[in-house]
Scaffold this motif. Structure first.
Motif, PDB file in Angstrom:
ATOM      1  N   THR A  69      21.986  -1.491  30.726  1.00 54.95           N
ATOM      2  CA  THR A  69      21.908  -1.253  32.164  1.00 54.95           C
ATOM      3  C   THR A  69      23.121  -0.440  32.584  1.00 54.95           C
ATOM      4  O   THR A  69      24.094  -0.308  31.830  1.00 54.95           O
ATOM      5  N   GLU A  70      23.088   0.067  33.814  1.00 53.17           N
ATOM      6  CA  GLU A  70      24.217   0.880  34.298  1.00 53.17           C
ATOM      7  C   GLU A  70      25.519   0.084  34.379  1.00 53.17           C
ATOM      8  O   GLU A  70      26.603   0.647  34.317  1.00 53.17           O
ATOM      9  N   ASP A  71      25.411  -1.249  34.471  1.00 53.14           N
ATOM     10  CA  ASP A  71      26.632  -2.060  34.492  1.00 53.14           C
ATOM     11  C   ASP A  71      27.027  -2.554  33.097  1.00 53.14           C
ATOM     12  O   ASP A  71      27.895  -3.416  32.953  1.00 53.14           O
ATOM     13  N   GLY A  72      26.402  -2.010  32.052  1.00 50.60           N
ATOM     14  CA  GLY A  72      26.810  -2.284  30.685  1.00 50.60           C
ATOM     15  C   GLY A  72      26.174  -3.486  30.014  1.00 50.60           C
ATOM     16  O   GLY A  72      26.605  -3.892  28.936  1.00 50.60           O
ATOM     17  N   LYS A  73      25.112  -4.063  30.591  1.00 49.74           N
ATOM     18  CA  LYS A  73      24.448  -5.205  29.968  1.00 49.74           C
ATOM     19  C   LYS A  73      23.503  -4.680  28.885  1.00 49.74           C
ATOM     20  O   LYS A  73      22.553  -3.943  29.161  1.00 49.74           O
ATOM     21  N   ALA A  74      23.757  -5.057  27.621  1.00 49.16           N
ATOM     22  CA  ALA A  74      22.959  -4.592  26.487  1.00 49.16           C
ATOM     23  C   ALA A  74      21.615  -5.324  26.450  1.00 49.16           C
ATOM     24  O   ALA A  74      21.559  -6.549  26.540  1.00 49.16           O
ATOM     25  N   LEU A  75      20.540  -4.544  26.332  1.00 54.68           N
ATOM     26  CA  LEU A  75      19.186  -5.096  26.312  1.00 54.68           C
ATOM     27  C   LEU A  75      18.449  -4.840  25.000  1.00 54.68           C
ATOM     28  O   LEU A  75      17.421  -5.453  24.731  1.00 54.68           O
ATOM     29  N   GLY A  76      18.951  -3.909  24.201  1.00 59.35           N
ATOM     30  CA  GLY A  76      18.317  -3.585  22.932  1.00 59.35           C
ATOM     31  C   GLY A  76      19.244  -2.745  22.081  1.00 59.35           C
ATOM     32  O   GLY A  76      20.258  -2.240  22.561  1.00 59.35           O
ATOM     33  N   TYR A  77      18.887  -2.618  20.807  1.00 55.44           N
ATOM     34  CA  TYR A  77      19.683  -1.799  19.891  1.00 55.44           C
ATOM     35  C   TYR A  77      18.798  -1.278  18.771  1.00 55.44           C
ATOM     36  O   TYR A  77      17.698  -1.790  18.531  1.00 55.44           O
ATOM     37  N   ALA A  78      19.285  -0.245  18.104  1.00 53.58           N
ATOM     38  CA  ALA A  78      18.582   0.324  16.953  1.00 53.58           C
ATOM     39  C   ALA A  78      19.604   0.920  16.006  1.00 53.58           C
ATOM     40  O   ALA A  78      20.677   1.367  16.432  1.00 53.58           O
ATOM     41  N   THR A  79      19.265   0.922  14.721  1.00 54.65           N
ATOM     42  CA  THR A  79      20.102   1.564  13.709  1.00 54.65           C
ATOM     43  C   THR A  79      19.229   2.461  12.848  1.00 54.65           C
ATOM     44  O   THR A  79      18.047   2.179  12.634  1.00 54.65           O
ATOM     45  N   CYS A  80      19.828   3.542  12.358  1.00 55.48           N
ATOM     46  CA  CYS A  80      19.080   4.468  11.504  1.00 55.48           C
ATOM     47  C   CYS A  80      20.027   5.196  10.571  1.00 55.48           C
ATOM     48  O   CYS A  80      21.241   5.201  10.786  1.00 55.48           O
ATOM     49  N   GLY A  81      19.462   5.802   9.553  1.00 51.23           N
ATOM     50  CA  GLY A  81      20.251   6.570   8.605  1.00 51.23           C
ATOM     51  C   GLY A  81      19.371   7.144   7.518  1.00 51.23           C
ATOM     52  O   GLY A  81      18.139   7.061   7.584  1.00 51.23           O
ATOM     53  N   ALA A  82      20.010   7.711   6.528  1.00 50.98           N
ATOM     54  CA  ALA A  82      19.279   8.286   5.400  1.00 50.98           C
ATOM     55  C   ALA A  82      18.617   7.169   4.598  1.00 50.98           C
ATOM     56  O   ALA A  82      19.193   6.093   4.425  1.00 50.98           O
ATOM     57  N   SER A  83      17.411   7.418   4.112  1.00 46.23           N
ATOM     58  CA  SER A  83      16.732   6.464   3.243  1.00 46.23           C
ATOM     59  C   SER A  83      17.404   6.461   1.879  1.00 46.23           C
ATOM     60  O   SER A  83      17.996   7.457   1.460  1.00 46.23           O
ATOM     61  N   THR A  84      17.286   5.356   1.189  1.00 43.63           N
ATOM     62  CA  THR A  84      17.806   5.256  -0.169  1.00 43.63           C
ATOM     63  C   THR A  84      16.774   4.603  -1.074  1.00 43.63           C
ATOM     64  O   THR A  84      15.902   3.863  -0.605  1.00 43.63           O
ATOM     65  N   GLY A  85      16.866   4.879  -2.351  1.00 41.77           N
ATOM     66  CA  GLY A  85      16.038   4.212  -3.348  1.00 41.77           C
ATOM     67  C   GLY A  85      14.552   4.338  -3.092  1.00 41.77           C
ATOM     68  O   GLY A  85      14.044   5.398  -2.720  1.00 41.77           O
ATOM     69  N   GLN A  86      13.852   3.219  -3.269  1.00 38.95           N
ATOM     70  CA  GLN A  86      12.404   3.166  -3.113  1.00 38.95           C
ATOM     71  C   GLN A  86      11.968   3.536  -1.698  1.00 38.95           C
ATOM     72  O   GLN A  86      10.896   4.095  -1.497  1.00 38.95           O
ATOM     73  N   ALA A  87      12.816   3.254  -0.711  1.00 36.42           N
ATOM     74  CA  ALA A  87      12.461   3.580   0.678  1.00 36.42           C
ATOM     75  C   ALA A  87      12.215   5.071   0.840  1.00 36.42           C
ATOM     76  O   ALA A  87      11.328   5.477   1.592  1.00 36.42           O
ATOM     77  N   THR A  88      12.960   5.911   0.138  1.00 38.68           N
ATOM     78  CA  THR A  88      12.777   7.357   0.237  1.00 38.68           C
ATOM     79  C   THR A  88      11.385   7.752  -0.232  1.00 38.68           C
ATOM     80  O   THR A  88      10.721   8.581   0.399  1.00 38.68           O
ATOM     81  N   ASP A  89      10.924   7.139  -1.320  1.00 38.77           N
ATOM     82  CA  ASP A  89       9.592   7.458  -1.853  1.00 38.77           C
ATOM     83  C   ASP A  89       8.483   7.052  -0.888  1.00 38.77           C
ATOM     84  O   ASP A  89       7.458   7.717  -0.804  1.00 38.77           O
ATOM     85  N   ILE A  90       8.682   5.974  -0.155  1.00 39.36           N
ATOM     86  CA  ILE A  90       7.637   5.463   0.730  1.00 39.36           C
ATOM     87  C   ILE A  90       7.787   5.964   2.163  1.00 39.36           C
ATOM     88  O   ILE A  90       6.824   6.401   2.784  1.00 39.36           O
ATOM     89  N   LEU A  91       9.017   5.907   2.698  1.00 35.58           N
ATOM     90  CA  LEU A  91       9.228   6.207   4.112  1.00 35.58           C
ATOM     91  C   LEU A  91       9.578   7.663   4.387  1.00 35.58           C
ATOM     92  O   LEU A  91       9.328   8.162   5.467  1.00 35.58           O
ATOM     93  N   GLY A  92      10.212   8.329   3.469  1.00 37.12           N
ATOM     94  CA  GLY A  92      10.657   9.692   3.701  1.00 37.12           C
ATOM     95  C   GLY A  92      12.164   9.788   3.708  1.00 37.12           C
ATOM     96  O   GLY A  92      12.870   8.902   3.228  1.00 37.12           O
ATOM     97  N   ASP A  93      12.686  10.873   4.293  1.00 35.80           N
ATOM     98  CA  ASP A  93      14.118  11.169   4.265  1.00 35.80           C
ATOM     99  C   ASP A  93      14.974  10.163   5.032  1.00 35.80           C
ATOM    100  O   ASP A  93      16.062   9.814   4.605  1.00 35.80           O
ATOM    101  N   GLY A  94      14.507   9.753   6.202  1.00 38.45           N
ATOM    102  CA  GLY A  94      15.292   8.881   7.073  1.00 38.45           C
ATOM    103  C   GLY A  94      14.633   7.532   7.264  1.00 38.45           C
ATOM    104  O   GLY A  94      13.428   7.378   7.070  1.00 38.45           O
TER     105      GLY A  94
END
Length: 189
Positions: A69-94
């Motif tokens: 919110t505009e007053d800084g109350k966190a309501l959600g979050y997400a993380t992302c990055g490069a895929s590694t290992g088996q995830a790259t074969d199934i999910l793609g680059d990221g």
């Protein structure tokens, strides 16, 4: 109420830790074993998030975002990055590693905005395809990913505190399609 998405900073560790504890307990009650949910102790989560946010500072491919919110109350979050290992074969680059919104604020565009932030971040890093894993029984999340173009890509079992959890992968072969979606929370830093 004005909302925004921004890249998380080290000072966000306590609020993201609290969000993870809350959102995991809301999302996974009945889907994950009770000991996993009971084990979400705030001091451990705080240390984990502090380390992740420090890591983000030194790893340009690692993005962590907060919806607040505009007053800084966190309501959600997400993380992302490069895929590694088996995830790259199934999910793609990221890979979108985590995306959570408090139950009280779901259905308001925050999940969509966090997905946009992650897809745009991955594209800026030169990762043009990607996806995520979701607990197999999480029908609400699966419907959401399908509604924004995610295609079922495979399944596996994740080990979580000694428990084997069935998960399914959703992928976007071209993250430009996901990054081009409209959102009610269009701005992010």
């Amino acid at each position: 109420m004005s909302l925004m998405i921004r890249r998380a900073e080290q000072s966000d560790a306590p609020s993201i830790a609290e969000l993870q504890q809350t959102t995991w307990r809301e999302t996974y009650a009945g889907l994950l074993p009770t000991p996993v949910l009971d084990g979400l102790a705030l001091p451990r989560l705080y240390r984990t998030w502090r380390a992740e946010l420090i890591r983000q500072d030194g790893d340009l491919d690692h993005g962590i975002f907060v919806a607040e919110t505009e007053d800084g109350k966190a309501l959600g979050y997400a993380t992302c990055g490069a895929s590694t290992g088996q995830a790259t074969d199934i999910l793609g680059d990221g890979e979108i590693h985590q995306i959570y919104v408090k139950a009280s604020h779901q259905g308001r565009g925050l999940g969509r905005a966090l997905m946009l932030a992650c897809s745009r971040w991955l594209l800026m890093r030169g990762l043009f395809s990607g996806g995520l894993w979701v607990v197999k029984g999480n029908d609400k999340a699966r419907a959401f990913y399908e509604s924004i173009g995610g295609e079922l890509a495979g399944d596996k079992r994740d080990s979580m505190q000694g428990w084997q959890i069935p998960v399914v992968g959703y992928t976007w072969t071209d993250l430009y399609e996901l990054a081009g979606l409209e959102s009610e929370v269009p701005s992010w830093l």
